[in-house]
Motif scaffolding. Structure first.
Motif, mmCIF file in Angstrom:
data_model
loop_
_atom_site.group_PDB
_atom_site.id
_atom_site.type_symbol
_atom_site.label_atom_id
_atom_site.label_comp_id
_atom_site.label_asym_id
_atom_site.label_seq_id
_atom_site.Cartn_x
_atom_site.Cartn_y
_atom_site.Cartn_z
ATOM 1 N N TYR A 49 0.807 -1.221 0.000
ATOM 2 C CA TYR A 49 0.000 0.000 0.000
ATOM 3 C C TYR A 49 0.845 1.278 0.000
ATOM 4 C CZ TYR A 49 0.771 -0.020 5.110
ATOM 5 O OH TYR A 49 1.336 -0.027 6.349
ATOM 6 N N TYR A 50 2.165 1.141 0.052
ATOM 7 C CA TYR A 50 3.053 2.299 0.073
ATOM 8 C C TYR A 50 4.197 2.034 -0.890
ATOM 9 C CZ TYR A 50 6.322 5.785 1.991
ATOM 10 O OH TYR A 50 7.205 6.813 2.157
ATOM 11 N N ALA A 51 4.178 2.718 -2.034
ATOM 12 C CA ALA A 51 5.143 2.452 -3.105
ATOM 13 C C ALA A 51 6.577 2.803 -2.727
ATOM 14 C CB ALA A 51 4.734 3.216 -4.372
ATOM 15 N N ASN A 52 6.768 3.566 -1.660
ATOM 16 C CA ASN A 52 8.108 4.001 -1.265
ATOM 17 C C ASN A 52 8.758 3.055 -0.251
ATOM 18 O OD1 ASN A 52 10.295 5.755 -1.414
ATOM 19 N ND2 ASN A 52 9.526 7.060 0.207
ATOM 20 N N ALA A 53 8.181 1.899 -0.035
ATOM 21 C CA ALA A 53 8.792 0.884 0.837
ATOM 22 C C ALA A 53 9.026 -0.371 0.007
ATOM 23 C CB ALA A 53 7.883 0.559 2.025
ATOM 24 N N ALA A 54 10.214 -0.936 0.145
ATOM 25 C CA ALA A 54 10.553 -2.115 -0.663
ATOM 26 C C ALA A 54 11.530 -3.003 0.093
ATOM 27 C CB ALA A 54 11.180 -1.674 -1.982
ATOM 28 N N ASN A 55 11.579 -4.253 -0.336
ATOM 29 C CA ASN A 55 12.575 -5.228 0.110
ATOM 30 C C ASN A 55 12.670 -5.355 1.633
ATOM 31 O OD1 ASN A 55 13.308 -5.849 -2.579
ATOM 32 N ND2 ASN A 55 14.499 -3.971 -2.654
ATOM 33 N N VAL A 56 11.515 -5.467 2.271
ATOM 34 C CA VAL A 56 11.459 -5.605 3.724
ATOM 35 C C VAL A 56 11.908 -7.006 4.118
ATOM 36 C CG1 VAL A 56 9.929 -5.593 5.727
ATOM 37 C CG2 VAL A 56 9.546 -3.971 3.866
ATOM 38 N N ARG A 57 12.752 -7.068 5.141
ATOM 39 C CA ARG A 57 13.137 -8.377 5.688
ATOM 40 C C ARG A 57 13.560 -8.215 7.140
ATOM 41 N NH1 ARG A 57 17.413 -7.249 2.073
ATOM 42 N NH2 ARG A 57 19.406 -6.947 3.125
ATOM 43 N N PHE A 58 13.353 -9.251 7.882
ATOM 44 C CA PHE A 58 13.767 -9.290 9.291
ATOM 45 C C PHE A 58 15.100 -10.009 9.405
ATOM 46 C CE2 PHE A 58 9.387 -8.297 10.000
ATOM 47 C CZ PHE A 58 9.333 -7.727 11.266
ATOM 48 N N HIS A 59 15.866 -9.645 10.401
ATOM 49 C CA HIS A 59 17.092 -10.352 10.743
ATOM 50 C C HIS A 59 16.797 -11.302 11.904
ATOM 51 C CE1 HIS A 59 19.534 -7.763 8.196
ATOM 52 N NE2 HIS A 59 18.932 -6.711 8.720
ATOM 53 N N ASP A 60 17.669 -12.234 12.136
ATOM 54 C CA ASP A 60 17.625 -13.107 13.319
ATOM 55 C C ASP A 60 16.378 -13.975 13.391
ATOM 56 O OD1 ASP A 60 20.034 -11.795 14.097
ATOM 57 O OD2 ASP A 60 18.857 -10.199 15.045
ATOM 58 N N GLY A 61 15.787 -14.291 12.239
ATOM 59 C CA GLY A 61 14.629 -15.181 12.230
ATOM 60 C C GLY A 61 13.381 -14.594 12.870
ATOM 61 N N ARG A 62 13.319 -13.285 13.012
ATOM 62 C CA ARG A 62 12.181 -12.633 13.651
ATOM 63 C C ARG A 62 11.090 -12.348 12.622
ATOM 64 N NH1 ARG A 62 12.922 -11.607 19.198
ATOM 65 N NH2 ARG A 62 10.793 -10.960 18.813
ATOM 66 N N GLY A 63 9.998 -11.715 13.096
ATOM 67 C CA GLY A 63 8.897 -11.328 12.217
ATOM 68 C C GLY A 63 7.846 -12.394 12.138
ATOM 69 N N PRO A 64 6.828 -12.241 11.378
ATOM 70 C CA PRO A 64 6.600 -11.137 10.450
ATOM 71 C C PRO A 64 6.052 -9.868 11.119
ATOM 72 C CG PRO A 64 4.765 -12.643 10.280
ATOM 73 C CD PRO A 64 5.742 -13.244 11.267
#
Length: 174
Positions: free
Chosen positions: A48-63
């Motif tokens: 829903y926001y074109a200015n955010a990309a390639n999101v990822r968590f470190h250390d096996g966390r998330g989502p």
């Protein structure tokens, strides 16, 4: 009704940083519970926001974000490493709060950017929800962003808010 405010860590108090932006919407027909999952789950941001990309968590966390989580995303042309510094989901009578310290560039480098980006989501009377996002920034890139006209941060965060509200309205009724 008293509205809540952002909690600011040392070094990031608005007016004492190189850049500060504040965006807010108050809309009827949605609740904090409608908004929260779309905001608290960074993988949703690019939908829903074109200015955010390639999101990822470190250390096996998330989502879903949690205090202390280390994550990465790209925005405004910056590769941003971030650590969630505040997280509390909205409850009856208490706003949802999420904030992160984000950084781009090596510590001490001339192109280093450090930010504190905070969100507050609270239910108001008359079936309204308030979504406030504020960000303070330090570093040479922050000074350049502050001087730019129109301010890309103000416009970008408004797009984020508008997209968030639109995405929540598009969800099936709960």
């Amino acid at each position: 009704m008293k509205m809540n405010a952002i909690h600011w860590p040392d070094g990031y108090l608005p007016g004492l940083t190189d850049n500060f932006v504040s965006n807010e919407v108050i809309v009827a027909g949605l609740t904090a519970a409608d908004i929260w999952p779309l905001l608290a789950t960074p993988a949703h941001w690019p939908t829903y926001y074109a200015n955010a990309a390639n999101v990822r968590f470190h250390d096996g966390r998330g989502p879903v974000l949690a205090a202390g989580d280390h994550f990465y995303f790209e925005t405004f042309g910056f590769p941003v490493e971030a650590r969630c510094t505040e997280y509390s989901a909205p409850t009856a009578g208490a706003p949802g709060r999420v904030a992160w310290h984000g950084w781009a560039g090596e510590e001490g480098a001339a192109n280093r950017l450090d930010v504190h980006h905070a969100w507050l989501v609270e239910d108001l009377d008359a079936g309204r929800v308030r979504i406030l996002t504020q960000e303070t920034q330090n570093g040479a890139p922050a000074k350049a962003l502050q001087a730019a006209k129109p301010n890309p941060m103000i416009n970008g965060h408004q797009d984020w808010l508008d997209g968030l509200v639109g995405a929540a309205r598009a969800l099936p009724p709960r």
